[in-house]
Motif scaffolding. Sequence first.
Motif, mmCIF file in Angstrom:
data_model
loop_
_atom_site.group_PDB
_atom_site.id
_atom_site.type_symbol
_atom_site.label_atom_id
_atom_site.label_comp_id
_atom_site.label_asym_id
_atom_site.label_seq_id
_atom_site.Cartn_x
_atom_site.Cartn_y
_atom_site.Cartn_z
ATOM 1 N N ILE A 30 -12.029 -5.103 1.876
ATOM 2 C CA ILE A 30 -11.348 -4.012 1.093
ATOM 3 C C ILE A 30 -10.284 -4.822 0.292
ATOM 4 N N ALA A 31 -9.417 -4.292 -0.748
ATOM 5 C CA ALA A 31 -8.379 -4.848 -1.289
ATOM 6 C C ALA A 31 -7.382 -3.628 -1.317
ATOM 7 N N LEU A 32 -6.509 -3.363 -0.886
ATOM 8 C CA LEU A 32 -5.454 -2.248 -0.604
ATOM 9 C C LEU A 32 -3.985 -2.539 -0.109
ATOM 10 N N SER A 33 -3.241 -2.243 -0.843
ATOM 11 C CA SER A 33 -1.719 -2.425 -0.687
ATOM 12 C C SER A 33 -1.445 -1.687 0.736
ATOM 13 N N THR A 34 -0.781 -2.122 1.725
ATOM 14 C CA THR A 34 -0.413 -1.413 2.775
ATOM 15 C C THR A 34 0.995 -1.618 3.349
ATOM 16 N N SER A 35 1.833 -2.037 2.336
ATOM 17 C CA SER A 35 3.145 -2.233 2.607
ATOM 18 C C SER A 35 4.196 -1.084 2.168
ATOM 19 N N THR A 36 3.757 0.128 1.758
ATOM 20 C CA THR A 36 4.320 1.395 1.339
ATOM 21 C C THR A 36 3.968 2.460 2.080
ATOM 22 N N TRP A 37 4.457 2.973 2.908
ATOM 23 C CA TRP A 37 4.232 4.237 3.689
ATOM 24 C C TRP A 37 5.115 5.361 3.593
ATOM 25 N N PRO A 38 4.729 6.477 3.726
ATOM 26 C CA PRO A 38 3.162 7.075 3.921
ATOM 27 C C PRO A 38 2.338 6.357 2.914
ATOM 28 N N ILE A 39 1.066 6.284 3.299
ATOM 29 C CA ILE A 39 -0.017 5.969 2.468
ATOM 30 C C ILE A 39 -0.943 7.075 2.030
ATOM 31 N N SER A 40 -1.419 7.171 0.712
ATOM 32 C CA SER A 40 -2.376 8.154 0.436
ATOM 33 C C SER A 40 -3.700 8.073 1.166
ATOM 34 N N ALA A 41 -4.143 9.160 1.549
ATOM 35 C CA ALA A 41 -5.471 8.940 2.049
ATOM 36 C C ALA A 41 -6.354 8.757 0.975
ATOM 37 N N ARG B 20 15.522 8.443 12.774
ATOM 38 C CA ARG B 20 14.703 9.811 12.353
ATOM 39 C C ARG B 20 14.502 9.781 10.731
ATOM 40 N N PRO B 21 13.526 10.359 10.316
ATOM 41 C CA PRO B 21 13.362 10.490 8.963
ATOM 42 C C PRO B 21 14.433 11.135 8.174
ATOM 43 N N VAL B 22 14.762 10.561 7.008
ATOM 44 C CA VAL B 22 15.647 11.236 6.045
ATOM 45 C C VAL B 22 14.771 12.473 5.389
ATOM 46 N N ALA B 23 15.124 13.604 5.531
ATOM 47 C CA ALA B 23 14.470 14.701 4.824
ATOM 48 C C ALA B 23 14.893 14.799 3.360
ATOM 49 N N GLY B 24 13.967 14.796 2.587
ATOM 50 C CA GLY B 24 14.156 15.053 0.981
ATOM 51 C C GLY B 24 12.817 15.083 0.407
ATOM 52 N N PHE B 25 13.002 14.555 -0.968
ATOM 53 C CA PHE B 25 11.739 14.680 -1.941
ATOM 54 C C PHE B 25 11.219 13.341 -2.337
ATOM 55 N N SER B 26 10.093 13.264 -2.482
ATOM 56 C CA SER B 26 9.419 11.997 -2.689
ATOM 57 C C SER B 26 8.243 12.169 -3.778
ATOM 58 N N ALA B 27 7.799 10.906 -4.442
ATOM 59 C CA ALA B 27 6.726 10.910 -5.155
ATOM 60 C C ALA B 27 6.095 9.776 -5.129
ATOM 61 N N GLN B 28 4.493 9.539 -5.354
ATOM 62 C CA GLN B 28 4.064 8.389 -5.283
ATOM 63 C C GLN B 28 2.491 8.556 -5.726
ATOM 64 N N ARG B 29 1.644 7.445 -6.171
ATOM 65 C CA ARG B 29 0.490 7.657 -6.539
ATOM 66 C C ARG B 29 -0.453 8.235 -5.468
ATOM 67 N N ALA B 30 -1.386 8.948 -5.732
ATOM 68 C CA ALA B 30 -2.652 9.253 -4.911
ATOM 69 C C ALA B 30 -3.586 7.970 -4.782
ATOM 70 N N GLN B 31 -4.160 7.218 -5.960
ATOM 71 C CA GLN B 31 -4.768 6.200 -5.881
ATOM 72 C C GLN B 31 -3.960 5.003 -6.486
ATOM 73 N N GLN B 32 -4.551 3.814 -6.171
ATOM 74 C CA GLN B 32 -3.859 2.549 -6.682
ATOM 75 C C GLN B 32 -4.241 1.693 -7.871
#
Length: 486
Positions: free
Chosen positions: A44-55, A189-201
């Motif tokens: 496969i070819a997938l970036s795994t350096s940014t988490w959480p990762i989109s299913a 522990r996690p920092v609570a807040g808002f985030s955004a990221q792409r569903a697919q790469q």
Amino acid sequence: MLFKKILLLSILGLTGTCASAQALLLNDNNLRSDLNWLNQQGVIALSTSTWPISADAVSDALSHAVIKNSAQKKVLDAISQKLQPQAFATAQINVATAQNRLPASFSETASNAAQYNAGLTLQQSRSNWDIHLQTNVEAEQRISTNNKLNLNGSYAAGKLWNQWLIVGDIPVWWGPGHDGSLIRGDATRPVAGFSAQRAQQQAFETKWLSWLGPWQYQLFAGQLQHYTAVPNAKLLGMRVTIQPFSFLELGASRTIQIGGKGQPSDSSAYWNALIGNDNDCNSEGCVNNQNASNQLAGFDTRVNLQPLLGLPVGMYGQIIGEDESGKLPSRNLYLAGLDFSSSYQGLPYQIYAEWADTRTDGKVWGYTYNHHQYTDGYYQYGYPLGHAMGGDGQMYSIGGNIQLDATNRVNTRLSYAKVDQSNTVNQGVHINKAFPVEDTIKALQLGWVNTFKPGYEVQLNGWVGHSESRHFDNGVSLGVKLPLVF
């Protein structure tokens, strides 16, 4: 907190006991190892350096997988099982004979934040939304809070076009390292807040930008908890990765501590911080809205040798600056590593070696993860937002894992770390509660994971460590996860 109210109201509106798949895959060392294994095998070819990762991104990568042998199929099947719909309700419990005080690796903090932890997860989703409520009850906390009950791991997400918009209390990891990220790790522990990221790469369709290859971003804005030096201090973050070639991934990350009690927090202050115009601050204060934000920024890269030389080997590195000079990071921290993914008699395995240095350009200045205004440093609850050892440390580690069969996996790590070499204090109190004094730590960790049935998991971990200040850190932990059927 607003996001807690949203999660609770959303869960109360859910009905039924049907299973559903998560939109986001939270930090999971076994999953990341398997994805990297397939990357290095050229499957496969997938970036795994940014988490959480989109299913969605993982599913898309698997749909284009090219399987050549049984070992590759075994790893792909293990990932596919992670993507299967989850039960509406899942129970977890984790107990240990002692608190694990070793430097945390990727995804370890969730189970090691307390010696005893019991949790209940309620989860429901559709193609464009996902509600994940995780309640945890803890005793003998290692990362201490004022409450035995928390919602660490909870989130609500909605998809708009190809973007996931998320409100939650979830861990983040930015970078290619196995045992640490210099800028955003999950050692606290996690920092609570808002985030955004792409569903697919996928890559841009326009020819002007398509050369960047598959890309991903993540934006974050949240508020630090138990940050007494500047109450209500905010944390902003932004990261982007591109893959211009099949063998190369490049990443850029930036975080900003800003605002809070006594600090400028209007729009001008935020704008000055974003454009880097915040250098008119010193220990006596700031000039107008030239905000005294604490910023880190830098770059990382991963090179997979499979497309180049046919070798299942990856090389990676990360450089993060505590300061800026000529619009580039300066006063740098460093991380580098090498990993290898192969199989032995049909059993997939991965091994790695990693080095990290959180001193300032190799010198102990008491500068890393520290700031003259945000004097509690780059920490939350006293535990690092960056690398698990905190500032002014050096760490060497080797580790790996092997899948014995479809349900059993063994992993191990051997590490050597010199931590808190500057003994950094704030008003007489050590700001790094993970490692409050200068110390040398040697440790061996061994774990076994059994997924005897979809949705069921048993983890057994043991560690043997020696430090100059505490002498011996030894213990065993047992974790169990199982779905609840009503």
